[in-house]
Structures are given as C-alpha cells and as structure tokens.
Design a protein around this motif. Structure first.
Motif, PDB file in Angstrom:
ATOM      1  N   ARG A  10       0.843  -1.192   0.000  1.00  0.00           N
ATOM      2  CA  ARG A  10       0.000   0.000   0.000  1.00  0.00           C
ATOM      3  C   ARG A  10       0.877   1.241   0.000  1.00  0.00           C
ATOM      4  N   GLN A  11       0.401   2.261  -0.661  1.00  0.00           N
ATOM      5  CA  GLN A  11       1.020   3.574  -0.594  1.00  0.00           C
ATOM      6  C   GLN A  11      -0.064   4.525  -0.113  1.00  0.00           C
ATOM      7  N   LEU A  12       0.153   5.121   1.053  1.00  0.00           N
ATOM      8  CA  LEU A  12      -0.845   5.997   1.672  1.00  0.00           C
ATOM      9  C   LEU A  12      -0.504   7.441   1.329  1.00  0.00           C
ATOM     10  N   LYS A  13      -1.356   8.076   0.564  1.00  0.00           N
ATOM     11  CA  LYS A  13      -1.095   9.443   0.113  1.00  0.00           C
ATOM     12  C   LYS A  13      -2.067  10.398   0.779  1.00  0.00           C
ATOM     13  N   GLY A  14      -1.525  11.488   1.298  1.00  0.00           N
ATOM     14  CA  GLY A  14      -2.366  12.482   1.930  1.00  0.00           C
ATOM     15  C   GLY A  14      -1.567  13.637   2.507  1.00  0.00           C
ATOM     16  N   HIS A  15      -0.421  13.328   3.117  1.00  0.00           N
ATOM     17  CA  HIS A  15       0.416  14.388   3.668  1.00  0.00           C
ATOM     18  C   HIS A  15       0.982  15.224   2.529  1.00  0.00           C
ATOM     19  N   GLN A  16       1.038  16.533   2.746  1.00  0.00           N
ATOM     20  CA  GLN A  16       1.570  17.449   1.740  1.00  0.00           C
ATOM     21  C   GLN A  16       3.051  17.742   1.940  1.00  0.00           C
ATOM     22  N   ARG A  17       3.591  17.336   3.074  1.00  0.00           N
ATOM     23  CA  ARG A  17       5.006  17.558   3.395  1.00  0.00           C
ATOM     24  C   ARG A  17       5.588  16.234   3.889  1.00  0.00           C
ATOM     25  N   PRO A  18       6.904  16.154   4.133  1.00  0.00           N
ATOM     26  CA  PRO A  18       7.513  14.897   4.569  1.00  0.00           C
ATOM     27  C   PRO A  18       6.903  14.344   5.860  1.00  0.00           C
ATOM     28  N   VAL A  19       6.831  13.034   5.942  1.00  0.00           N
ATOM     29  CA  VAL A  19       6.329  12.317   7.121  1.00  0.00           C
ATOM     30  C   VAL A  19       7.534  11.845   7.925  1.00  0.00           C
ATOM     31  N   HIS A  20       7.482  12.064   9.250  1.00  0.00           N
ATOM     32  CA  HIS A  20       8.606  11.685  10.111  1.00  0.00           C
ATOM     33  C   HIS A  20       8.248  10.638  11.145  1.00  0.00           C
ATOM     34  N   VAL A  21       6.981  10.323  11.297  1.00  0.00           N
ATOM     35  CA  VAL A  21       6.595   9.291  12.254  1.00  0.00           C
ATOM     36  C   VAL A  21       5.394   8.520  11.697  1.00  0.00           C
ATOM     37  N   ALA A  22       5.430   7.213  11.869  1.00  0.00           N
ATOM     38  CA  ALA A  22       4.300   6.352  11.506  1.00  0.00           C
ATOM     39  C   ALA A  22       4.302   5.173  12.482  1.00  0.00           C
ATOM     40  N   ARG A  30      -6.867   3.816   2.744  1.00  0.00           N
ATOM     41  CA  ARG A  30      -7.477   5.147   2.748  1.00  0.00           C
ATOM     42  C   ARG A  30      -7.325   5.809   4.113  1.00  0.00           C
ATOM     43  N   GLN A  31      -7.362   7.131   4.087  1.00  0.00           N
ATOM     44  CA  GLN A  31      -7.329   7.922   5.314  1.00  0.00           C
ATOM     45  C   GLN A  31      -8.702   7.877   5.976  1.00  0.00           C
ATOM     46  N   VAL A  32      -8.704   7.657   7.290  1.00  0.00           N
ATOM     47  CA  VAL A  32      -9.953   7.630   8.057  1.00  0.00           C
ATOM     48  C   VAL A  32     -10.176   8.967   8.751  1.00  0.00           C
ATOM     49  N   LEU A  33      -9.110   9.522   9.341  1.00  0.00           N
ATOM     50  CA  LEU A  33      -9.197  10.797  10.062  1.00  0.00           C
ATOM     51  C   LEU A  33      -8.026  11.698   9.707  1.00  0.00           C
ATOM     52  N   ARG A  34      -8.291  12.983   9.709  1.00  0.00           N
ATOM     53  CA  ARG A  34      -7.261  14.018   9.564  1.00  0.00           C
ATOM     54  C   ARG A  34      -7.318  14.823  10.851  1.00  0.00           C
ATOM     55  N   LEU A  35      -6.253  14.764  11.635  1.00  0.00           N
ATOM     56  CA  LEU A  35      -6.234  15.369  12.962  1.00  0.00           C
ATOM     57  C   LEU A  35      -5.363  16.617  12.972  1.00  0.00           C
ATOM     58  N   ALA A  36      -5.993  17.771  13.046  1.00  0.00           N
ATOM     59  CA  ALA A  36      -5.289  19.054  13.085  1.00  0.00           C
ATOM     60  C   ALA A  36      -5.186  19.524  14.531  1.00  0.00           C
ATOM     61  N   GLY A  37      -4.269  20.417  14.797  1.00  0.00           N
ATOM     62  CA  GLY A  37      -4.133  20.970  16.135  1.00  0.00           C
ATOM     63  C   GLY A  37      -2.702  21.304  16.500  1.00  0.00           C
ATOM     64  N   HIS A  38      -1.749  20.679  15.833  1.00  0.00           N
ATOM     65  CA  HIS A  38      -0.347  21.009  16.079  1.00  0.00           C
ATOM     66  C   HIS A  38      -0.030  22.355  15.434  1.00  0.00           C
ATOM     67  N   ALA A  39       0.799  23.138  16.112  1.00  0.00           N
ATOM     68  CA  ALA A  39       1.239  24.416  15.566  1.00  0.00           C
ATOM     69  C   ALA A  39       2.551  24.265  14.790  1.00  0.00           C
ATOM     70  N   ASP A  40       3.164  23.095  14.902  1.00  0.00           N
ATOM     71  CA  ASP A  40       4.450  22.860  14.257  1.00  0.00           C
ATOM     72  C   ASP A  40       4.510  21.403  13.805  1.00  0.00           C
ATOM     73  N   TYR A  41       5.669  20.970  13.342  1.00  0.00           N
ATOM     74  CA  TYR A  41       5.854  19.623  12.826  1.00  0.00           C
ATOM     75  C   TYR A  41       5.474  18.554  13.846  1.00  0.00           C
TER      76      TYR A  41
END
Length: 71
Positions: free
Chosen positions: A3-15, A42-53
């Motif tokens: 699987r290739q999970l696409k959704g982040h617009q910038r580099p991913v550093h933790v999974a 597929r993406q189930v949730l998009r969790l916003a709230g961080h002010a930084d990386y």
C-alpha cells in the motif's frame, strides 16, 4: 510494496501501527496527524491541532483508542 498511503503534503517523520495491525497513525511536517486504514488504503481521520511539525506518536498501552502525538 502493498500500500502507498497518500495524503500528507510535506515529509512524514513518524508512523506507528495500531495494536490491531490494521491502522496506522502518521505525522509530519504539515503539522497534521492522520489515521489510516491500511486494509483499504485510505485515510480515516485528519487530525489538526499542532502548531508545528509532528515528530512523535505513541499508543496508550491500556487503550488502543488513546494516542499521543508530539512536535
């Protein structure tokens, strides 16, 4: 590659896989955490709230429904 999970617009550093081995929590430079269903790819949730990386993620060992993220 299964699987290739696409959704982040910038580099991913933790999974991190959830204890059920069906879901993954990811986080990266777009300041978002995303919850994925790997079996469906597929993406189930998009969790916003961080002010930084987002640089860290961990599941609560007492409850697989509680996660912590850090930046």
């Amino acid at each position: 590659m299964l699987r290739q999970l696409k959704g982040h617009q910038r580099p991913v550093h933790v999974a991190r896989f959830a204890p059920d081995k069906v879901h993954v929590l990811s986080g990266g430079d777009d300041a978002l955490a995303r919850w994925w269903d790997v079996s469906e790819g597929r993406q189930v949730l998009r969790l916003a709230g961080h002010a930084d990386y987002v640089r860290a993620a961990a599941v609560n060992p007492a409850s697989q429904d509680a996660w912590a993220t850090g930046g």
